[in-house]
Motif scaffolding. Structure first.
Motif, PDB file in Angstrom:
ATOM      1  N   CYS A  46      34.478  51.734  47.787  1.00 46.11           N
ATOM      2  CA  CYS A  46      35.027  50.741  46.843  1.00 46.11           C
ATOM      3  C   CYS A  46      35.012  51.301  45.426  1.00 46.11           C
ATOM      4  N   GLN A  56      40.799  47.249  43.480  1.00 50.87           N
ATOM      5  CA  GLN A  56      39.480  46.689  43.731  1.00 50.87           C
ATOM      6  C   GLN A  56      39.409  46.240  45.186  1.00 50.87           C
ATOM      7  N   THR A  58      36.686  45.076  48.473  1.00 53.20           N
ATOM      8  CA  THR A  58      35.353  44.609  48.831  1.00 53.20           C
ATOM      9  C   THR A  58      34.962  45.305  50.127  1.00 53.20           C
ATOM     10  N   GLU A  59      33.690  45.317  50.412  1.00 51.62           N
ATOM     11  CA  GLU A  59      33.233  45.945  51.657  1.00 51.62           C
ATOM     12  C   GLU A  59      33.855  45.266  52.869  1.00 51.62           C
TER      13      GLU A  59
END
Length: 135
Positions: A46, A56, A58-59
């Motif tokens: 990330c 951007q 997110t996991e």
């Protein structure tokens, strides 16, 4: 032999793989990079993708796909890249940032025409081609 622990992002569109051109190494390679001390793999990916592509993630956006081992392009002889590769499961609009000069989607044949080829990119393109995901 020295091993570099790295992570790479797999973005496939129209049966082609997104690769990023490093101004530093003068080669297209898989977006991503080294995992820093104390980072999780997904956290490192990330961070790298935000730095390199202004995206951007997110996991939760990432799904482990495969592991590749290859000579590390642009590093000293004997340095091996150990890279876990993750698929992203949402549309992203990457834009080159930091050391990235350009981004482009490649088929295996198109990448083979490049004057500089990263062994890791060759390896992942072969895996994705065998899986029927890229041409």
């Amino acid at each position: 032999m020295v091993a570099l622990k790295t992570v790479g992002l797999l973005v496939v569109r129209d049966r082609k793989l997104l690769l990023a051109f490093s101004r530093n190494k003068q080669c297209f390679y898989l977006p991503g990079g080294k995992v820093d001390e104390g980072e999780t793999e997904k956290g490192a990916l990330c961070r790298e993708i935000e730095e390199e592509l202004h995206v951007q993630l997110t996991e939760e956006d990432l799904e482990y796909y495969t592991h590749i081992t290859a000579p590390a392009f642009g590093e000293k002889r004997g340095v091996i890249m150990e890279q876990d590769c993750y698929l992203v499961h949402r549309d992203i609009e990457p834009k080159p940032a930091a050391e990235i000069g350009e981004i482009r989607f490649f088929s295996s044949d198109e990448y083979a025409e490049q004057s500089a080829q990263a062994p890791g990119a060759i390896a992942i393109l072969k895996i994705l081609q065998e899986a029927g995901l890229v041409d």
